[in-house]
Each structure stands twice: as structure tokens, then as C-alpha cells.
Enzyme design. Structure first.
Site, PDB file in Angstrom:
ATOM      1  N   LEU A 131       0.834  -1.214   0.000  1.00  0.00           N
ATOM      2  CA  LEU A 131       0.000   0.000   0.000  1.00  0.00           C
ATOM      3  C   LEU A 131       0.862   1.255   0.000  1.00  0.00           C
ATOM      4  CD1 LEU A 131      -2.664  -0.975   2.684  1.00  0.00           C
ATOM      5  CD2 LEU A 131      -3.084  -0.622   0.244  1.00  0.00           C
ATOM      6  N   GLY A 132       1.992   1.174   0.655  1.00  0.00           N
ATOM      7  CA  GLY A 132       2.847   2.360   0.712  1.00  0.00           C
ATOM      8  C   GLY A 132       4.110   2.085   1.500  1.00  0.00           C
TER       9      GLY A 132
ATOM     10  N   GLY B  68       7.044   4.117   3.819  1.00  0.00           N
ATOM     11  CA  GLY B  68       7.407   5.363   4.485  1.00  0.00           C
ATOM     12  C   GLY B  68       8.756   5.195   5.149  1.00  0.00           C
TER      13      GLY B  68
ATOM     14  N   ASN C 288       9.405   4.618   8.157  1.00  0.00           N
ATOM     15  CA  ASN C 288       9.442   3.599   9.215  1.00  0.00           C
ATOM     16  C   ASN C 288       9.175   2.177   8.751  1.00  0.00           C
ATOM     17  OD1 ASN C 288       9.843   5.662  10.968  1.00  0.00           O
ATOM     18  ND2 ASN C 288       7.703   5.816  11.585  1.00  0.00           N
ATOM     19  N   GLY C 289       8.848   1.994   7.499  1.00  0.00           N
ATOM     20  CA  GLY C 289       8.587   0.619   7.059  1.00  0.00           C
ATOM     21  C   GLY C 289       7.640   0.541   5.884  1.00  0.00           C
TER      22      GLY C 289
ATOM     23  N   VAL D  21       3.873  -0.805   4.318  1.00  0.00           N
ATOM     24  CA  VAL D  21       2.499  -1.142   4.717  1.00  0.00           C
ATOM     25  C   VAL D  21       1.864  -1.965   3.599  1.00  0.00           C
ATOM     26  CG1 VAL D  21       0.245  -0.235   5.415  1.00  0.00           C
ATOM     27  CG2 VAL D  21       2.317   1.004   6.048  1.00  0.00           C
TER      28      VAL D  21
ATOM     29  N   LYS E 292       1.783  -3.393   8.886  1.00  0.00           N
ATOM     30  CA  LYS E 292       2.991  -2.574   8.748  1.00  0.00           C
ATOM     31  C   LYS E 292       4.192  -3.341   9.272  1.00  0.00           C
ATOM     32  CE  LYS E 292       4.944   1.971   9.340  1.00  0.00           C
ATOM     33  NZ  LYS E 292       4.640   3.374   9.504  1.00  0.00           N
TER      34      LYS E 292
ATOM     35  N   ASP F 135       1.588  15.164  11.816  1.00  0.00           N
ATOM     36  CA  ASP F 135       2.163  14.968  10.474  1.00  0.00           C
ATOM     37  C   ASP F 135       1.060  14.916   9.415  1.00  0.00           C
ATOM     38  OD1 ASP F 135       4.130  14.735   8.582  1.00  0.00           O
ATOM     39  OD2 ASP F 135       4.610  12.639   8.994  1.00  0.00           O
TER      40      ASP F 135
END
Ligand code: ATP
Length: 300
Positions: free
Chosen positions: A22-23, A25, A27-28, A30, A43, A135
Site C-alpha cells: 500500500l505504501g 514510508g 518507518n517501514g 504497509v 505494517k 504529520d
């Protein structure tokens, strides 16, 4: 990880099938995943402490919003062993939808009114629960087919009064010399204002950030963009307050947005009912001319 990968939780024993990414970022990653017959988002983190901090925030939010009629967002926290390596992960509700920019491109900018109002209502719920989202940005605001909004990436969420830990430069009021990086409702109002400028006037905003000297960054520069953009201009009163932190509460920010949007759509829907001054003038002169000619013809 390729679609179809099975993730087995080491401690809780749940098995997730990864369907698609899905995406990604900082931090990891998803993934959309299936767990039995239901869908969820998983995630997988790079850093166990970052991931744990995010899961703690989600758990705390679920706890504080227990009274609100919504299902818990955090579903599971565990480790999985993939190719011999232990990977921490957490499972959460899957939020169907696309980013707000993609949604407006498909459905039209007039949807910004209702989406903006729903976003402020959601922020108001978080603020009432003692959290500042911090954010807020296009990537983190997903909109479903029916215009329902949901925030994702709660990693930056900060308790009211603490220092902001995660932000995106152009959305950050510190970057624009518009206030401190303390978590307070006004921090989110500022980012919400930048969100709409970013989504509806991206080119000019990015040009401004590239060309403005840091000491000249000022909320006034953002307001100048708003006042020269035909879609945003009718809402400039709201933007002025949001960029300068002048609302009494997030609820007030939401109501003020709603009134500004209604006012703008009323003005747009009645352009013909207002006769411009020049047209009224021409009409009066021709009427006068007509009456004088008739008088000359009748009595002259
Ligand atoms: N619950 C969810 N449902 C649907 N999509 C999601 C969900 N959570 C995250 N995503 C998607 O995955 C993307 C990346 O996730 P996330 O923002 O949590 O990662 P991150 O490492 O914290 O990102 P960032 O670098 O922006 O902080 C999001 O922008 C969103 O598109």
C-alpha cells in the site's frame, strides 16, 4: 515482499497473507493483507522501537476513544520470521481510499469543502482526546469513494503540550516562522491550511519554497497565494485564522470552514441575480433617453 507471502505471528499465531504493497514510508512498508476472510493493513518495520511506539499510540488512541462508536484501529502486534530473519509488525484496520489530491482530481475541487469539514471534525475528536496528529499531509489523508475521510500514519501523533517529533517541512509551522513545534491544536490547523494550498495550488507553493530565503518565510506568503487563487480566495478569512492560530478551538475551526464554504457556494450560484453596476448604469441612461424621446415626440 511478493504478493501471496504468508506472515505467521510468532507469539499470537495469526497468519496474514500479504496481498499488495500500500505504501512505503520512513518507518517501514504497509501491505494490504488478508486474515481469514477479513482485510487489514500490516505494517512491517525496520526499527522495532519505532514500530512499538506507533503501536502504543494506536492502542492508547483506541483506549481513549473507546466511547466513540468505532472499531479499534490496532488489531495485532507480533513478530514474524521471514527467510530466517525476525521482523516486527503490527496489523491495523485497512483504510480504503486514495489520497485527497487523487480524489479531487477524479471528482473535482468542489469536494474540498466537505472533505475539509470532515477532516477538521476528525482532528477535533483527536484534540478532544488529548492528541495532536502533527504529520498531517496529502499522503496521510485518505478519502473513500463516498468522500469519507480517514487519517493514516499515526506515528507522529503527540500528546498535547509535548514537542512535535515527526513533521513534513512544508506543512510545519516552524518552517514558516509561524510558531513553535509544540503539539497544540493550532499546529494541526496550520498543517490543514497548507494541505489545501498544496493540494489545490501545488506548483506555486513548491515554487515559493524553492525561491524564498529562509528568513523571509512567513505565513503572509502563504496567505498571498490563497488570495490569488480563485478556488481558495473565498475562504481566505478561514486561512488567515488557521495560519495564524486564531481559532478558539478545532470545533470553531470546523464551523468557520463550513460557513466559509457555504458562503462561497451561495455567491457562486447567484452570479446572474446581481446586476453589475456598469450594466445598471447603461440601463438607466437608455431608460432616460427613451423617456426624453417619447416626451419630445408627444409634446414637442
Ligand atoms: N491503515 C492503512 N490503510 C490503508 N493504507 C495505509 C494504512 N496505513 C498506511 N497506509 C498507506 O501506506 C503509506 C505509508 O504508511 P505510513 O505512512 O504509516 O509509513 P511511514 O513509514 O510512517 O511513513 P512516513 O515516512 O510518511 O512517516 C501511507 O501513506 C498510506 O498510503
Amino acid at each position: 515482499m511478493p504478493p501471496g507471502t504468508l506472515l505467521t505471528g510468532k507469539w499470537n499465531g495469526r497468519i496474514y497473507k500479504l496481498e499488495r504493497l500500500l505504501g512505503t514510508g520512513s518507518n517501514g512498508h504497509v501491505y494490504l493483507a488478508s486474515y481469514g476472510r477479513s482485510a487489514c493493513a500490516v505494517k512491517l518495520g525496520k526499527d522495532v522501537s519505532d514500530l512499538q511506539a506507533e503501536a502504543n499510540i494506536l492502542a492508547s488512541l483506541d483506549h481513549r476513544e473507546k466511547g466513540a462508536k468505532r472499531r479499534p484501529f490496532l488489531l495485532d502486534v507480533d513478530d514474524a520470521v521471514v527467510d530466517g530473519a525476525q521482523i516486527p509488525f503490527y496489523a491495523m484496520q485497512y483504510v480504503p481510499g486514495v489520497t485527497v489530491r487523487a480524489y479531487l482530481r477524479k471528482h473535482g475541487p468542489e469536494w474540498a469543502g466537505i472533505i475539509g469539514y470532515r477532516l477538521l471534525r476528525r482532528l477535533s475528536e483527536l484534540h478532544d482526546a488529548g492528541w495532536i496528529f502533527s504529520d498531517l499531509k496529502n499522503d496521510n489523508l485518505l478519502v473513500s469513494d463516498y468522500g469519507q475521510v480517514a487519517l493514516v500514519d499515526y506515528g507522529g501523533m503527540t500528546a498535547n503540550g509535548r514537542g512535535i517529533r515527526q513533521f513534513t517541512e512544508i506543512y510545519d509551522r516552524g518552517y514558516w516562522s509561524a510558531g513553535s513545534r509544540t503539539a497544540e491544536p493550532s499546529y494541526d490547523w496550520f498543517s490543514a491550511a497548507v494541505l489545501w494550498i498544496h493540494v489545490l495550488d501545488e506548483k506555486r507553493l513548491l515554487h515559493l519554497t524553492r525561491t524564498l530565503l529562509p528568513q523571509n518565510r512567513d505565513p503572509g506568503e502563504l496567505l498571498a497565494l490563497v488570495k490569488t487563487n480563485s478556488t481558495l480566495k473565498p475562504l481566505s478569512g478561514w486561512f488567515e485564522k488557521a495560519l495564524r492560530g486564531k481559532f478558539a478551538s478545532t470545533q470553531e475551526a470546523a464551523e468557520c470552514w463550513r460557513e466559509a464554504v457555504h458562503g462561497a457556494s451561495r455567491a457562486k450560484s447567484q452570479p446572474s441575480s446581481r446586476i453589475p453596476a456598469w450594466m445598471a448604469g447603461v440601463f438607466a441612461v437608455s431608460l432616460l433617453l427613451c423617456v426624453s424621446l417619447m416626451a419630445i415626440w408627444l409634446f414637442g
